[in-house]
Structure formats: structure tokens, C-alpha cells
Design a protein around this motif. Structure first.
Motif, PDB file in Angstrom:
ATOM      1  N   SER A  82     -49.004 -29.492  71.153  1.00 16.19           N
ATOM      2  CA  SER A  82     -49.340 -28.551  72.558  1.00 16.19           C
ATOM      3  C   SER A  82     -49.633 -29.621  73.768  1.00 16.19           C
ATOM      4  O   SER A  82     -49.348 -28.977  74.919  1.00 16.19           O
ATOM      5  N   GLY A  83     -50.266 -30.809  73.581  1.00 13.25           N
ATOM      6  CA  GLY A  83     -50.344 -31.676  74.681  1.00 13.25           C
ATOM      7  C   GLY A  83     -49.114 -32.219  75.498  1.00 13.25           C
ATOM      8  O   GLY A  83     -48.934 -32.113  76.696  1.00 13.25           O
ATOM      9  N   PRO A 104     -33.490 -20.982  60.417  1.00 13.65           N
ATOM     10  CA  PRO A 104     -33.805 -19.677  60.724  1.00 13.65           C
ATOM     11  C   PRO A 104     -35.286 -19.529  61.406  1.00 13.65           C
ATOM     12  O   PRO A 104     -35.695 -18.615  61.882  1.00 13.65           O
ATOM     13  N   VAL A 105     -35.935 -20.698  61.167  1.00 15.05           N
ATOM     14  CA  VAL A 105     -37.520 -20.753  61.433  1.00 15.05           C
ATOM     15  C   VAL A 105     -37.559 -21.618  62.771  1.00 15.05           C
ATOM     16  O   VAL A 105     -38.737 -21.941  63.300  1.00 15.05           O
ATOM     17  N   GLY A 106     -36.567 -22.206  63.321  1.00 20.73           N
ATOM     18  CA  GLY A 106     -36.527 -22.761  64.531  1.00 20.73           C
ATOM     19  C   GLY A 106     -36.941 -24.435  64.145  1.00 20.73           C
ATOM     20  O   GLY A 106     -37.396 -24.913  65.097  1.00 20.73           O
ATOM     21  N   LEU A 113     -36.667 -33.995  72.774  1.00 16.28           N
ATOM     22  CA  LEU A 113     -35.927 -33.186  73.732  1.00 16.28           C
ATOM     23  C   LEU A 113     -34.441 -33.612  73.551  1.00 16.28           C
ATOM     24  O   LEU A 113     -33.642 -32.728  73.482  1.00 16.28           O
ATOM     25  N   MET A 114     -34.242 -34.768  73.056  1.00 16.80           N
ATOM     26  CA  MET A 114     -32.810 -35.333  72.829  1.00 16.80           C
ATOM     27  C   MET A 114     -32.336 -34.806  71.583  1.00 16.80           C
ATOM     28  O   MET A 114     -31.006 -34.588  71.663  1.00 16.80           O
ATOM     29  N   ASN A 168     -37.523 -27.984  71.640  1.00 19.56           N
ATOM     30  CA  ASN A 168     -38.321 -27.699  72.756  1.00 19.56           C
ATOM     31  C   ASN A 168     -39.748 -27.064  72.560  1.00 19.56           C
ATOM     32  O   ASN A 168     -39.989 -27.152  71.510  1.00 19.56           O
ATOM     33  N   SER A 169     -40.171 -26.281  73.529  1.00 23.37           N
ATOM     34  CA  SER A 169     -41.429 -25.888  73.494  1.00 23.37           C
ATOM     35  C   SER A 169     -41.625 -24.622  72.278  1.00 23.37           C
ATOM     36  O   SER A 169     -42.720 -24.680  71.648  1.00 23.37           O
TER      37      SER A 169
END
Length: 416
Positions: free
Chosen positions: A185-186, A301-303, A350-351, A355-356
Motif C-alpha cells: 500500500s505504501g 486469472p487473479v492478476g 513495475l518493470m 501495477n497498483s
């Protein structure tokens, strides 16, 4: 002889406070507000103290690294000590202030007499789920650690009820899951980090209650009769009691850091640095990458379709803190709670395309999937059945996959 003075005035004050805190609606609202306040303290004060701890660990790591270089130790051993052991164990130690503050807050709530009120307030909701309000006590204890929470199910009358509580208690956010929330989260939600992490606590409670409700319908559990519980007079918590409670928990955490996380960090380093052709600095050809890539298709499928994340989740079954220490070892970052390390970790994630949205899915999955080895062993002991333990583990994994899958597939459409 000791004389108790002012008992009547204390009782009057208790009655006044209870008119709000045990109110059927306000009581529940106050509970969530109190938990939000606990969270705010855990984040703000905890992060402030962590800053100093990170600096110490960074200095220690640099000193060890320089010392090993001076005595001409081989590269692989320097990597094992600095990137494996110190990154793994040191990375998780930086979260000690946050976890300590959480335990101090829980000890205060317990010793002040508030926790008994929570059971009383939740009695109505739990009764409709075919459980006694007493069943909410193990769930609240689950915020600290799942092991004593599962043991607390002994207070329930029948084995059937106890097993249902054992099944839903691991969905609560134990302190071992907190480092994952703080880290992700940070990194990905900055100023909203506290609320993102708090949402995990709320989701844990909601999933536990939903599972209890569905299982009560399947088992046709009868609605419970009113709860008989003594509500103690509110009192100022005893500093000695709080100290003993917190020290026991911190000691357990440090023992875990010195044993489970230490061993897991070494095992993970070996899996990351060795492949079919022996020692290699190319992580993508390591045993860990092979294991991770085997599991990845199930997590797409769950990201969470990244082999590094698959390895961290797999390692986290030994102890939930290992999810974070694994990320430290995987990306070679030691003091995970520092700003520079978070930046480095965020860039590395990110590479690989993480992502968030992936970060939120990972927090959700860590919240709900298989509890740690110690919790599984406790489920086996308390239920008296190995088969039940395996069923519970499989059930929790299935729930984690299903809920994260639904969230990810819907959120993809709206996520910016």
C-alpha cells in the motif's frame, strides 16, 4: 485489608459509556472506528520509528558486506549473507515497530474491558449466522495471531461450532500479514496507504461472516439463544499486563525472524541462485523461477501471473511475514521499509508489469489464502483431524482464488 473505593461512580460511568458502546448499531460503528484509530497509530507512529531501524539495518548490511569483501570471501557467500539472510530477516525486522504498536493497542482494548463488549455487540449478528457472540472473540484475537485465536475456539460448546470458527478465523488479518499491506500500500497507494490496508481488515471480517452464514445454511445451524456474558467495569489497563502481553508477542515475532524467516531466506536464496547447471547469477534460469513459472498459469486469472509473486506466495505458507522477506530476497533489497528501498522495489515490480491493481490483488490473496504452518498445526490439534486441516487449507485457498478472481476481473474494467 484492602478497601475498594469509588465502585459506584465507576459503575455509573461504565453504564453511561455502555449506552453507546453496546448499542446494537452505534456499538458496531464504534468498533470499526476504534479499529481504524488502531490502524492510524500503527501506520503513523510505527513508520516514524521504523525509519531509525531501517538506517541501522542498512548500516549493518554495509558493514558486513565491506568486512566480507576485505577478507576476500567468495561472491556467492557474500550474496548469501547480504542478499539472502540480511535482506530476508532484516527486511521483516523493519516492520517490528508497526507490529508492536498493533499489539499494544490490542492489549489496551483487552485489558480495559472493551473486548467483552465487542462479543456482546456482535451477538445479534453471530446468532443469525448460527454461532454464539462468543465466537467473535477468536475472530478479534485473530487480528493478533491466528494460533491463539484458533485455540480460543475451545470456549464454544460443540465441536461442530468450534470447527466452523476454525474455518473462518484465518480470514482475519493477523499481524503477520501487516508487513505485506504496509509494503504494497505504501508503494502503490501513497497517501491512501492506510485506508487501503484498513480495507483488508474489513474484507477479512466480511468474508469470515459470509462464510459463516453460508455454512450455517448448508448445515442448517439453529439460531443461537442470547449470550450470557459478564461485562466487567471499565478500568485503566494495567501497564504490567500490557507489557507482558506485548513482550510475549514481540518475542514470538523475533523467534520467528530468527528461525522460520531465517531458514526460509536461506532456502529461497539457494533456489534463486542455483539452477540445473549449478550456481548462476541469472535468476530466470534458477530453480525458484522454474517452480514459480509452473504455478504462474493458475495465478494469471487473479492478476498475479508473475513467477516472482508465485514464489513469494508459496514461501509465505511457512509464515506470512516470509511473503515480504521473499520479495526482499527476490529483488535483492534489504531494508524494505525505507523510502529508497521501496522506490527500488516499486521500479522492479513495475518493470515486470506489476501495477497498483496487481498490488491490491496480492494483498487480497495474502489476506485469504492458506494460513501459516503453525496455524495449520493448531487446526489439526484443536479439531483432532489431519483430514479436516487439509480440507480447511484447500477451502481457504479456493476462497482466496475465487474472491481475488472476481475482484480482478471486475476491477480491470474500471482501474485507472
Amino acid at each position: 485489608h484492602e478497601v475498594l473505593l469509588g465502585k459506584e461512580s465507576k459503575e455509573d460511568l461504565t453504564d453511561k459509556i455502555d449506552s453507546y458502546l453496546t448499542h446494537p448499531i452505534f456499538g458496531i460503528l464504534f468498533f470499526f472506528l476504534i479499529m481504524a484509530l488502531v490502524f492510524m497509530l500503527t501506520f503513523t507512529i510505527g513508520d516514524y520509528i521504523s525509519g531509525y531501524l531501517e538506517t541501522l539495518i542498512e548500516m549493518f548490511n554495509d558493514a558486513i558486506h565491506n568486512f566480507l569483501l576485505q577478507i576476500h570471501v567468495s561472491d556467492w557467500l557474500i550474496s548469501l549473507v547480504c542478499d539472502g539472510i540480511i535482506s530476508g530477516v532484516g527486511g521483516i525486522i523493519t516492520f517490528l515497530p508497526n507490529i508492536t504498536i498493533l499489539f499494544i493497542a490490542l492489549a489496551f482494548l483487552e485489558d480495559s474491558g472493551y473486548m467483552a463488549r465487542v462479543a456482546y455487540v456482535m451477538n445479534g449478528i453471530m446468532g443469525k449466522l448460527g454461532l454464539s457472540g462468543r465466537a467473535f472473540i477468536p475472530m478479534v484475537l485473530g487480528f493478533g495471531c491466528t494460533v491463539p485465536a484458533i485455540m480460543a475456539s475451545r470456549t464454544l460448546e460443540s465441536m461442530k461450532d468450534r470447527r466452523r470458527v476454525m474455518l473462518i478465523t484465518p480470514f482475519m488479518s493477523c499481524s503477520a500479514k501487516l508487513p505485506t499491506y504496509i509494503l504494497l500500500s505504501g508503494m502503490f497507494f501513497q497517501e491512501h496507504a492506510m485506508w487501503v490496508a484498513y480495507s483488508m481488515y474489513l474484507i477479512g471480517i466480511l468474508v469470515a461472516l459470509a462464510v459463516a452464514f453460508i455454512s450455517s445454511k448448508i448445515e442448517k445451524a439453529k439460531e443461537y439463544k442470547p449470550l450470557l456474558i459478564e461485562l466487567p467495569i471499565y478500568k485503566m489497563p494495567s501497564l504490567h499486563t500490557v507489557y507482558v502481553y506485548v513482550w510475549e508477542k514481540v518475542k514470538d515475532f523475533l523467534q520467528k525472524a530468527g528461525t522460520t524467516i531465517f531458514i526460509a531466506s536461506i532456502v529461497l536464496w539457494v533456489l534463486l541462485n542455483f539452477g540445473i547447471h549449478g550456481y548462476s547469477s541469472d535468476i530466470s534460469s534458477s530453480f525458484a523461477a522454474m517452480i514459480g513459472k509452473t504455478i504462474t498459469p493458475v495465478l494469471v486469472p487473479v492478476g498475479l501471473g508473475f513467477w516472482q509473486i508465485a514464489v513469494a506466495l508459496l514461501a509465505g505458507i511457512s509464515a506470512k511475514e516470509v511473503v515480504v522477506s521473499s520479495l526482499g530476497v527476490l529483488f535483492g533489497i534489504s531494508d524494505l521499509n525505507s523510502v529508497s528501498a521501496e522506490g527500488g522495489m516499486q521500479q522492479a515490480l513495475l518493470m515486470i508489469g506489476f501495477n497498483s491493481l496487481n498490488a491490491y490483488c496480492m494483498m487480497l490473496f495474502v489476506l485469504l489464502y492458506i494460513p501459516c504452518f503453525a496455524s495449520l498445526a493448531t487446526i489439526k490439534k484443536e479439531s483432532g483431524s489431519s483430514l479436516y486441516m487439509w480440507k480447511a487449507a484447500a477451502f481457504q485457498l479456493a476462497i482466496a482464488w475465487l474472491i481475488t478472481f472476481i475482484f480482478y476481473q471486475i476491477a480491470r474494467i474500471f482501474w485507472v
